[in-house]
Design a protein around this motif. Structure first.
Motif, PDB file in Angstrom:
ATOM      1  N   ALA A   1      68.825  33.086  64.740  1.00 22.97           N
ATOM      2  CA  ALA A   1      68.568  34.527  64.771  1.00 22.97           C
ATOM      3  C   ALA A   1      69.662  35.300  64.047  1.00 22.97           C
ATOM      4  O   ALA A   1      69.615  35.463  62.822  1.00 22.97           O
ATOM      5  CB  ALA A   1      68.433  34.988  66.222  1.00 22.97           C
ATOM      6  N   ARG A   2      70.657  35.757  64.778  1.00 20.39           N
ATOM      7  CA  ARG A   2      71.776  36.504  64.214  1.00 20.39           C
ATOM      8  C   ARG A   2      73.029  36.222  65.030  1.00 20.39           C
ATOM      9  O   ARG A   2      72.958  35.981  66.240  1.00 20.39           O
ATOM     10  CB  ARG A   2      71.504  38.020  64.243  1.00 20.39           C
ATOM     11  N   GLY A   3      74.186  36.260  64.345  1.00 18.08           N
ATOM     12  CA  GLY A   3      75.435  36.203  65.066  1.00 18.08           C
ATOM     13  C   GLY A   3      75.561  37.399  65.991  1.00 18.08           C
ATOM     14  O   GLY A   3      74.860  38.404  65.824  1.00 18.08           O
ATOM     15  N   PHE A   4      76.421  37.271  66.973  1.00 18.80           N
ATOM     16  CA  PHE A   4      76.720  38.308  67.966  1.00 18.80           C
ATOM     17  C   PHE A   4      75.687  38.380  69.089  1.00 18.80           C
ATOM     18  O   PHE A   4      75.906  39.071  70.077  1.00 18.80           O
ATOM     19  CB  PHE A   4      76.897  39.699  67.338  1.00 18.80           C
ATOM     20  N   ILE A   5      74.549  37.700  68.964  1.00 17.85           N
ATOM     21  CA  ILE A   5      73.619  37.641  70.093  1.00 17.85           C
ATOM     22  C   ILE A   5      74.193  36.720  71.158  1.00 17.85           C
ATOM     23  O   ILE A   5      74.094  36.994  72.353  1.00 17.85           O
ATOM     24  CB  ILE A   5      72.219  37.172  69.636  1.00 17.85           C
ATOM     25  N   HIS A   6      74.817  35.621  70.722  1.00 14.72           N
ATOM     26  CA  HIS A   6      75.490  34.734  71.676  1.00 14.72           C
ATOM     27  C   HIS A   6      77.002  34.881  71.526  1.00 14.72           C
ATOM     28  O   HIS A   6      77.515  35.205  70.450  1.00 14.72           O
ATOM     29  CB  HIS A   6      75.066  33.274  71.479  1.00 14.72           C
TER      30      HIS A   6
END
Length: 349
Positions: free
Chosen positions: A246-251
């Motif tokens: 998906a995208r960094g910063f989601i986890h």
């Protein structure tokens, strides 16, 4: 047609050259290219005249002064449309665009199959411990294959966070090829809509507790930023794998490192990072049960051609006054329509 009365620009690269080829067929459209290093005397006139900005989706590849923020919008007073190369739009301050009456569009769905195949590849590689076996063979002789026993994915449960274009394709592949059970979390879809896309609707905590594989496929928003942290990893069973395309910063990368160090989960497949690409000494790259790629899930020849084509077609439709199909900030339409009519003399439909 008036020659070059519609101005489009991009910085550094396009998803595919087909984008430029399509725009060049239109004598009323001018396409300008800038570089990250373009001096202000070159960039300023292009920004000032631009009606559309085709922006790269990779935030760390684009110079900060070309990110779409209030300062760039001030430098581009005629800008009407910001179009992302991909499904993501990390370098774009959507709220600032909305406040300025600027329409934001993306290419959602254009690389869905490529990303879904990547997620499935990670799932199988992790489950079968292919990466660990490969590394063991390269490091020494007399590898004990009984120390590398994996698991079949068939019949297991995958939990998909975000059942949009990518998520539904992952569900289709996992259910159709491997007869997996699909559970999913998506606050924007009803249980009936999710069932039609192949997933059973559950809340996030239940998904984390039940899934053998957790796949993150949602966009990065204010709500999803930091959504998966220490608490969430602690809910996953020890045999489960975490996969994100998906995208960094989601986890939370530090929380994931801790979960792996303490063997709270079995491993991870990571295509997205807080810093892209991640440095070679990134703590998560020291684990043999972490499969890593540098945000290449959607980077295939087929996807690049498709993304370039739909991006070009969407920007031309928008400049011709048609309502684009992939609007990120639909609430801006009334203000955008007024600005568009002042610029081109007719209202978009």
């Amino acid at each position: 047609m008036t020659v070059n009365n519609k101005r489009v620009f991009y910085v550094k690269y396009l998803a595919h050259e087909i984008y430029a080829d399509i725009l060049k067929r239109r004598p009323d459209v001018r396409l300008d290219r800038l570089e990250n290093e373009s001096p202000d005397e070159v960039a300023a006139p292009i920004l000032s005249a631009a009606h559309a900005y085709q922006v790269g989706a990779a935030r760390d590849e684009l110079a900060r002064h070309f990110h779409v923020d209030p300062e760039l919008l001030r430098r581009a007073p005629n800008l009407l449309i910001v179009s992302s190369n991909g499904a993501g739009f990390d370098p774009v301050d959507v709220d600032a665009c909305t406040a300025a009456g600027v329409l934001v569009v993306n290419q959602s769905g254009g690389n869905a199959n490529s990303v879904a195949e990547h997620a499935l590849g990670m799932l199988l590689t992790l489950s079968k411990r292919i990466l660990e076996a490969d590394r063991a063979l390269r490091r020494g002789r007399d590898v004990n294959r009984n120390a590398l026993i994996g698991n079949e994915a068939q019949g297991k449960t995958i939990g998909i966070v975000g059942l949009g274009n990518v998520g539904r394709r992952i569900a289709e592949l996992c259910k159709g090829l491997l007869h997996m059970k699909v559970i999913a979390c998506d606050p924007y879809l009803t249980a009936q809509e999710m069932a039609a896309r192949g997933g059973e609707k559950v809340e996030l905590d239940e998904l984390l507790r039940r899934a053998d594989f957790v796949s993150i496929s949602c966009p990065l928003t204010r709500d999803s930023r930091g959504m998966i942290g220490a608490r969430e990893f602690s809910l996953m069973p020890p045999h489960a794998f975490f996969i994100t395309t998906a995208r960094g910063f989601i986890h939370d990368e530090a929380a994931l490192e801790e979960a792996l160090s303490n063997k709270r989960i079995a491993g991870a497949g990571l295509d997205v990072w807080a810093k892209e690409p991640p440095p070679p000494d990134h703590p998560l790259l020291r684990f043999d049960n972490v499969l890593a790629s540098p945000h290449t899930a959607g980077v295939t020849r087929e996807a690049r051609i498709n993304m370039g084509k739909i991006a070009a077609e969407q920007i031309l439709d928008a400049l011709d006054g048609k309502r684009p199909p992939r609007i990120v900030n639909p609430e801006v339409w009334p203000a955008y329509a007024m600005r568009f009519e002042r610029t081109f003399g007719f209202a978009p439909k």
